[in-house]
Scaffold this active site. Structure first.
Site, short mmCIF file in Angstrom:
data_model
loop_
_atom_site.label_atom_id
_atom_site.label_comp_id
_atom_site.label_asym_id
_atom_site.label_seq_id
_atom_site.Cartn_x
_atom_site.Cartn_y
_atom_site.Cartn_z
N LYS A 1 -13.39 89.27 53.86
CA LYS A 1 -11.68 89.73 54.15
C LYS A 1 -11.38 89.16 53.25
CE LYS A 1 -12.51 89.40 58.49
NZ LYS A 1 -13.59 88.51 58.81
N ARG B 1 -6.59 92.13 65.45
CA ARG B 1 -8.23 91.84 66.25
C ARG B 1 -8.54 93.08 67.00
NH1 ARG B 1 -9.07 87.34 62.97
NH2 ARG B 1 -11.20 86.25 63.44
N ARG C 1 -20.09 77.87 52.72
CA ARG C 1 -18.12 78.50 53.11
C ARG C 1 -17.81 76.09 52.54
NH1 ARG C 1 -14.93 82.21 55.98
NH2 ARG C 1 -15.23 80.87 57.69
N ARG D 1 -16.36 73.99 57.72
CA ARG D 1 -14.62 74.19 58.04
C ARG D 1 -15.51 74.44 59.74
NH1 ARG D 1 -11.99 80.75 58.41
NH2 ARG D 1 -12.90 80.93 59.55
N ARG E 1 -18.72 84.05 67.38
CA ARG E 1 -17.56 84.57 66.61
C ARG E 1 -17.89 86.09 66.94
NH1 ARG E 1 -16.44 81.20 61.90
NH2 ARG E 1 -14.79 82.71 60.90
P1 AP5 Z 1 -14.41 84.73 53.22
O1 AP5 Z 1 -13.36 85.64 52.30
O2 AP5 Z 1 -13.61 83.69 53.84
O3 AP5 Z 1 -14.35 85.98 54.32
P2 AP5 Z 1 -13.72 86.78 55.95
O4 AP5 Z 1 -14.18 87.65 56.19
O5 AP5 Z 1 -12.30 85.86 55.46
O6 AP5 Z 1 -14.09 85.49 56.90
P3 AP5 Z 1 -13.54 84.86 58.14
O7 AP5 Z 1 -15.20 83.25 58.51
O8 AP5 Z 1 -12.41 83.71 57.30
O9 AP5 Z 1 -13.16 85.41 58.99
P4 AP5 Z 1 -13.20 85.41 60.27
O10 AP5 Z 1 -12.10 86.37 60.70
O11 AP5 Z 1 -13.83 84.80 61.40
O12 AP5 Z 1 -11.57 83.95 60.74
P5 AP5 Z 1 -10.40 83.81 60.29
O13 AP5 Z 1 -10.28 82.58 59.28
O14 AP5 Z 1 -10.10 85.16 60.55
O15 AP5 Z 1 -16.02 84.58 52.53
C1 AP5 Z 1 -16.91 83.81 53.49
C2 AP5 Z 1 -17.46 83.31 52.63
O16 AP5 Z 1 -17.87 83.75 51.92
C3 AP5 Z 1 -17.09 82.83 51.25
O17 AP5 Z 1 -17.36 81.31 50.92
C4 AP5 Z 1 -16.61 83.42 50.33
O18 AP5 Z 1 -16.48 82.40 48.87
C5 AP5 Z 1 -18.33 84.33 50.34
N1 AP5 Z 1 -18.27 85.23 49.80
C6 AP5 Z 1 -17.55 86.03 50.46
N2 AP5 Z 1 -18.12 87.75 49.64
C7 AP5 Z 1 -18.65 87.65 49.63
C8 AP5 Z 1 -20.03 88.38 48.76
N3 AP5 Z 1 -19.54 89.28 48.87
N4 AP5 Z 1 -21.23 87.99 48.40
C9 AP5 Z 1 -20.94 86.46 48.43
N5 AP5 Z 1 -19.87 84.97 48.86
C10 AP5 Z 1 -19.60 85.56 49.22
O19 AP5 Z 1 -9.74 83.43 61.82
C11 AP5 Z 1 -10.40 82.16 61.95
C12 AP5 Z 1 -10.23 82.17 63.83
O20 AP5 Z 1 -8.59 82.36 63.34
C13 AP5 Z 1 -10.42 83.23 64.74
O21 AP5 Z 1 -12.38 82.87 65.24
C14 AP5 Z 1 -9.18 82.86 66.05
O22 AP5 Z 1 -9.66 81.68 66.82
C15 AP5 Z 1 -7.81 82.87 65.37
N6 AP5 Z 1 -7.79 83.86 64.79
C16 AP5 Z 1 -7.43 84.80 63.82
N7 AP5 Z 1 -7.04 85.99 63.87
C17 AP5 Z 1 -6.12 85.91 64.77
C18 AP5 Z 1 -5.68 86.93 65.80
N8 AP5 Z 1 -4.92 88.24 65.53
N9 AP5 Z 1 -6.15 86.83 66.96
C19 AP5 Z 1 -6.59 85.56 67.63
N10 AP5 Z 1 -7.00 84.59 67.16
C20 AP5 Z 1 -6.70 84.57 65.77
#
Ligand code: AP5
Length: 220
Positions: free
Chosen positions: A18, A93, A130, A163, A174
Site C-alpha cells: 500500500k 481501517r 523490509r 520495524r 496484524r
Molecule cells: P509496503 O509498501 O510498506 O506495504 P504496506 O502495505 O504499506 O505495509 P505496512 O506493513 O506498512 O502496512 P500496515 O497496514 O500493516 O502498516 P501501517 O504502517 O499502515 O511494502 C512492504 C515491503 O514489501 C517493503 O519492504 C516493500 O519494499 C516491499 N514491496 C512492496 N510491494 C512489493 C511487491 N509488489 N513485490 C515485492 N516486494 C514489495 O500501520 C502500522 C500500525 O499503525 C498498525 O498496525 C496500527 O497499529 C497503526 N495504525 C495505522 N493506521 C491505523 C489506523 N487507521 N487506525 C488504527 N491504527 C492504525
C-alpha cells in the site's frame, strides 16, 4: 460530488504494498499521500505524548485507538494541499473510521477504494526483508527494493532497521486483525461500485502499471 476531486483509499494486508504504491500514485497524480502508520511513527520519532501512547498498541500489532488516529487525521485533512484530492494509505481501517471519513468527505470528493490483494505467505516473506530508516521513515526491502548502500537510507544516509511490528509473531496478529476489520471497507466499495481490486503479488512495477491502467479513465 465533484468528479475532479478524487480520493483513493488503499487497503490490503500488512506488507501488501500500500505504502509503496500510494507513494508512486502520489507522484504520478501530483496529489498528497497520507499514511496513518507513518503519521503515527513520526509522532513516535518526535517522542510526543500521542506517539508514546500509540506505540503501546503498535508494537503489539494492535490498532491504535480511534481517538488518536482521528486527532491526527482531522489535523492533516484540513491542510490546504488536500483541496484537489488525495491518497490515503491505511485509513480508514475499520467501520467507525470509514463512517467518520464518509461523513466528512462524501459530498465533496469522488472516493475510490484500491484493494491490494496479497496472500499471507507472501506478507511474511516481504515483511521479514523490509528495512526502514530510523530517522526519516523511508522504506526499503533487502531484495525487492534495496538501498544503494547496504544498511543506510538513500534519502538521509541514516541507519536502516527492522520495524518493531515486522517480527513474524506480531505480523501474524496484524494479519488476523486486518481480516477482522477490513470487511466493511470491501462491502462499501462493492455496494457503491467504487472498488479497484489489484493483484499485489506481482513485481512492484507491474502492480503500479495495473493501478495506473485502472484509474486512467478517472483522471483523464
Ligand atoms: P509496503 O509498501 O510498506 O506495504 P504496506 O502495505 O504499506 O505495509 P505496512 O506493513 O506498512 O502496512 P500496515 O497496514 O500493516 O502498516 P501501517 O504502517 O499502515 O511494502 C512492504 C515491503 O514489501 C517493503 O519492504 C516493500 O519494499 C516491499 N514491496 C512492496 N510491494 C512489493 C511487491 N509488489 N513485490 C515485492 N516486494 C514489495 O500501520 C502500522 C500500525 O499503525 C498498525 O498496525 C496500527 O497499529 C497503526 N495504525 C495505522 N493506521 C491505523 C489506523 N487507521 N487506525 C488504527 N491504527 C492504525
Amino acid at each position: 460530488m465533484n468528479k475532479n476531486r478524487l480520493v483513493f483509499i488503499f487497503f490490503g494486508p500488512p506488507g501488501s504494498g500500500k505504502g509503496t504504491q500510494s507513494d508512486m500514485l502520489s507522484e504520478h497524480l501530483k496529489l498528497p499521500a497520507i499514511s496513518t502508520g507513518e503519521l503515527l511513527r513520526n509522532e513516535q520519532r518526535l517522542k510526543t505524548k500521542l506517539g508514546k501512547e500509540a506505540a503501546r498498541y503498535m508494537k503489539k500489532g494492535e490498532l491504535a485507538p480511534d481517538k488518536i488516529v482521528e486527532a491526527l487525521m482531522d489535523k492533516r485533512l484540513t491542510k490546504r494541499d488536500m483541496a484537489k484530492g488525495f491518497i490515503l494509505d491505511g485509513y480508514p481501517r475499520n467501520k467507525s473510521q470509514l463512517d467518520d471519513l464518509l461523513r466528512l468527505l462524501k459530498d465533496k470528493y469522488d472516493i475510490w477504494l484500491v484493494e491490494v490483494r496479497v496472500k499471507d505467505k507472501e506478507v511474511l516473506n516481504r515483511l521479514s526483508g523490509r528495512r526502514i530508516c530510523l530517522k526519516c521513515g523511508a522504506s526499503f526491502h533487502l531484495v525487492y527494493k534495496p538501498s544503494k548502500k547496504t544498511g543506510l537510507c538513500d534519502v538521509c544516509a541514516s541507519k536502516l532497521a527492522i520495524r518493531e511490528d515486522d517480527k513474524p509473531a506480531v505480523v501474524r496478529g496484524r494479519l488476523s486483525r486486518y481480516k477482522a476489520t477490513a470487511a466493511p471497507l470491501l462491502a462499501y466499495a462493492k455496494k457503491n461500485k467504487k472498488l479497484i481490486s489489484i493483484n499485489g503479488e506481482q513485481p512492484i512495477t507491474k502492480v503500479k502499471k495495473d493501478i495506473f491502467a485502472k484509474i486512467a479513465k478517472l483522471v483523464e
